[in-house]
Design an enzyme around this catalytic site. Structure first.
Site, PDB file in Angstrom:
ATOM      1  N   ASP A 227     -49.882   4.182  -3.619  1.00 44.34           N
ATOM      2  CA  ASP A 227     -49.011   3.725  -4.715  1.00 44.34           C
ATOM      3  C   ASP A 227     -47.740   4.556  -4.863  1.00 44.34           C
ATOM      4  OD1 ASP A 227     -50.787   1.731  -5.219  1.00 44.34           O
ATOM      5  OD2 ASP A 227     -51.710   2.660  -6.969  1.00 44.34           O
TER       6      ASP A 227
ATOM      7  N   SER B 207     -53.154   8.187  -6.771  1.00 41.20           N
ATOM      8  CA  SER B 207     -51.761   8.651  -6.684  1.00 41.20           C
ATOM      9  C   SER B 207     -50.890   8.142  -7.827  1.00 41.20           C
ATOM     10  CB  SER B 207     -51.150   8.304  -5.329  1.00 41.20           C
ATOM     11  OG  SER B 207     -50.772   6.964  -5.266  1.00 41.20           O
ATOM     12  N   SER B 208     -51.413   7.256  -8.647  1.00 37.43           N
ATOM     13  CA  SER B 208     -50.658   6.862  -9.857  1.00 37.43           C
ATOM     14  C   SER B 208     -50.510   8.057 -10.788  1.00 37.43           C
ATOM     15  CB  SER B 208     -51.378   5.757 -10.620  1.00 37.43           C
ATOM     16  OG  SER B 208     -51.982   4.868  -9.746  1.00 37.43           O
TER      17      SER B 208
ATOM     18  N   THR C 202     -40.796   2.528   1.848  1.00 38.51           N
ATOM     19  CA  THR C 202     -41.144   1.953   0.548  1.00 38.51           C
ATOM     20  C   THR C 202     -42.471   1.216   0.711  1.00 38.51           C
ATOM     21  OG1 THR C 202     -38.827   1.660  -0.047  1.00 38.51           O
ATOM     22  CG2 THR C 202     -40.373   0.228  -1.161  1.00 38.51           C
TER      23      THR C 202
ATOM     24  N   THR D  73     -57.027   5.787  -2.151  1.00 41.43           N
ATOM     25  CA  THR D  73     -58.080   4.840  -1.733  1.00 41.43           C
ATOM     26  C   THR D  73     -58.870   5.343  -0.533  1.00 41.43           C
ATOM     27  OG1 THR D  73     -56.823   2.981  -2.575  1.00 41.43           O
ATOM     28  CG2 THR D  73     -58.458   2.466  -0.907  1.00 41.43           C
TER      29      THR D  73
ATOM     30  N   GLN E  63     -30.590  -3.242  -5.678  1.00 41.77           N
ATOM     31  CA  GLN E  63     -31.934  -3.799  -5.893  1.00 41.77           C
ATOM     32  C   GLN E  63     -32.469  -4.458  -4.615  1.00 41.77           C
ATOM     33  OE1 GLN E  63     -31.603  -6.571  -9.156  1.00 41.77           O
ATOM     34  NE2 GLN E  63     -31.257  -4.965 -10.663  1.00 41.77           N
TER      35      GLN E  63
HETATM   36  N1  ASP Z   1     -54.330   3.427  -6.410  1.00 40.85           N
HETATM   37  C1  ASP Z   1     -54.460   3.966  -5.081  1.00 40.85           C
HETATM   38  C2  ASP Z   1     -53.639   5.241  -5.020  1.00 40.85           C
HETATM   39  O1  ASP Z   1     -52.460   5.175  -4.879  1.00 40.85           O
HETATM   40  C3  ASP Z   1     -53.997   2.983  -4.069  1.00 40.85           C
HETATM   41  C4  ASP Z   1     -54.119   3.410  -2.631  1.00 40.85           C
HETATM   42  O2  ASP Z   1     -54.404   4.520  -2.288  1.00 40.85           O
HETATM   43  O3  ASP Z   1     -53.910   2.536  -1.767  1.00 40.85           O
HETATM   44  O4  ASP Z   1     -54.195   6.314  -5.147  1.00 40.85           O
END
Ligand code: ASP
Length: 349
Positions: free
Chosen positions: A94, A62-63, A170, A17, A284
Site C-alpha cells: 500500500d 504498511s498503511s 506507483t 501481506t 494528476q
Molecule cells: N495492506 C497491505 C499492506 O500494505 C497490503 C499489501 O501488503 O499488499 O501492508
C-alpha cells in the site's frame, strides 16, 4: 572488484501481506512474525547466500508506515552497510512507493542495492506471489556487473515481472500480481526465465562514488497533497492552504500542469506562496509531465508555483519532507526541487 565469496544479504522485514496470516475469528489478514514467513520459503536455502534478517517488532500493515519507520529502515541499512552486499526490504504494497521514494532521498552516495518487495497473496497461500518475489529480490540484491560492481546501486521495487526505480514507481493495482508501474521511466530489469537488467536505465554514480554513505534522517512532515477537481471552491482551497504550519504543498493539477485561471484561484495560490509556502505542480495524469504549454499552466507559474516535471506524487511529497527536514528554504529549496537528486525526474541538472 570481483569476488568469489558468498553474497551477503540482509533482509529487513517490516510486515505487509507477504507475511500475513488470516485471523480465524475475524477472517481478516494480519501481520505475522518473520519465522512464519521464512519457514514458507525453504527454497531460499538453495541460493547458498549468507542471509540474515532484522524484523520490525511487531511487523505492521504498511498503511501504518510513517517517517519514524523510514528512519528505522535507513538506520538498519546504515549500521549494516559495510557488512552486506545488498539489502531486501519486505514491505506492504500500500505505501511501498512512498517508502521507496523516502529511502532513495534519505540514502545519499549509496552504491549498494536496496530492493523492496512484498506480495499480493500471503506467503502461506498456495498461489502466493511472495515466494517468487522474495527469491528474485534476493538474487537482484546479490547481482553484480561484469566488472564485479553491484548491479543495482539504488533503491528499487521488485514486483512480479519488473524491477522499477523506487522513486519512479506507483502502486497501480490492488489485485494484479504486477502491482507496480513506473509510468515515466523504463523498467530497470525484466524478470522472465532470467533476470534481464537494463544497465542503461540503472543509476550510476558518475562522480562521488568514493564518498561514504550519508543518511538524511530528518524529515519534515509539514507537507500536504492538494488534488484539484472541477468544482473546488475558494473556501476549500483557502482553508487547505491556510493549514497551520504547512510549508510545502504538492498541487495535483490537470494534464500538462493546468489549473483554473480564475482570479479567486490564482490569488489564493499566490497568497500562499507569498506566505512562504512552497507549491510544487505535479500532474494528476499517471504518464507525462508538467509542461510550459497552456496559459492555464502559465498562470500558476507566474503565481510562484514550481514545476514538478514528471515526478510522482510519492516522490514529490517525500522529496519535500527531506529538503525541508534539511532546513532548506527559499531559493535554495526551489533549486533543489528543480534538480533530479536520485533520478526521480526527467530533467537535465
Ligand atoms: N495492506 C497491505 C499492506 O500494505 C497490503 C499489501 O501488503 O499488499 O501492508
Amino acid at each position: 572488484m570481483a569476488t568469489t565469496e558468498q553474497p551477503r544479504i540482509l533482509l529487513i522485514y517490516t510486515g505487509g501481506t507477504i507475511g500475513m496470516i488470516e485471523n480465524p475469528e475475524t477472517g481478516m489478514l494480519e501481520p505475522f512474525d518473520f519465522t512464519h514467513l521464512i519457514d514458507n520459503v525453504p527454497k531460499i536455502k538453495l541460493l547458498n547466500y549468507v542471509i540474515d534478517n532484522i524484523s520490525f517488532d511487531p511487523p505492521i500493515d504498511s498503511s501504518n508506515i510513517n517517517p519514524a519507520h523510514w528512519v528505522d529502515i535507513a538506520r538498519a541499512i546504515e549500521e549494516n552497510y559495510a557488512r552486506y552486499d545488498g539489502f531486501v526490504v519486505l514491505h506492504g504494497t500500500d505505501t511501498m512507493a512512498y517508502t521507496a521514494s523516502a529511502l532513495s532521498f534519505m540514502l545519499e552516495n549509496m552504491c549498494k542495492p536496496v530492493i523492496i518487495t512484498g506480495s499480493q497473496l500471503p506467503i502461506g497461500e498456495v498461489r502466493t506471489d511472495g515466494e517468487e518475489n522474495l527469491i528474485t529480490a534476493v538474487q537482484i540484491a546479490a547481482a553484480r556487473t561484469r566488472s564485479g560492481e553491484p548491479m543495482v546501486q539504488e533503491v528499487a521495487i521488485l514486483f512480479e515481472n519488473y524491477l522499477w526505480r523506487g522513486n519512479r514507481a506507483t502502486k497501480r493495482s490492488a489485485d494484479n500480481f504486477n502491482a507496480f508501474k513506473s509510468h515515466n521511466y523504463p523498467e530497470l530489469a525484466k524478470i522472465g526465465l532470467g533476470i534481464n537488467f537494463h544497465e542503461e536505465a540503472l543509476l550510476r554514480h558518475t562522480h562521488g562514488a568514493d564518498k561514504p554513505l550519508r543518511v538524511n534522517y530528518s524529515l519534515d512532515t509539514s507537507v500536504m497533497v492538494l488534488d484539484l477537481f472541477p468544482g473546488i471552491d475558494s473556501r476549500t482551497l483557502r482553508h487547505q492552504l491556510a493549514t497551520p504550519g504547512i510549508k510545502g504543498v504538492v498541487l495535483k493539477t490537470y494534464g500538462a500542469g493546468n489549473a483554473p485561471t480564475a482570479d479567486w484561484f490564482i490569488s489564493a495560490v499566490r497568497d500562499a506562496v507569498r506566505r512562504g509556502i512552497t507549491v510544487l505542480n505535479v500532474t494528476q495524469c499517471v504518464n507525462g509531465s508538467v509542461m510550459k504549454r497552456y496559459a492555464a499552466g502559465d498562470a500558476l507559474a507566474s503565481a510562484g508555483v514550481l514545476s514538478g516535471y514528471d515526478i510522482t506524487t510519492e516522490a514529490a511529497l517525500t522529496k519535500l519532507m527531506i529538503l525541508l527536514g534539511a532546513g532548506l528554504e527559499g531559493v535554495e529549496l526551489h533549486k533543489a526541487l528543480g534538480r533530479s537528486l536520485r533520478g526521480e525526474m526527467s530533467v537535465n541538472n
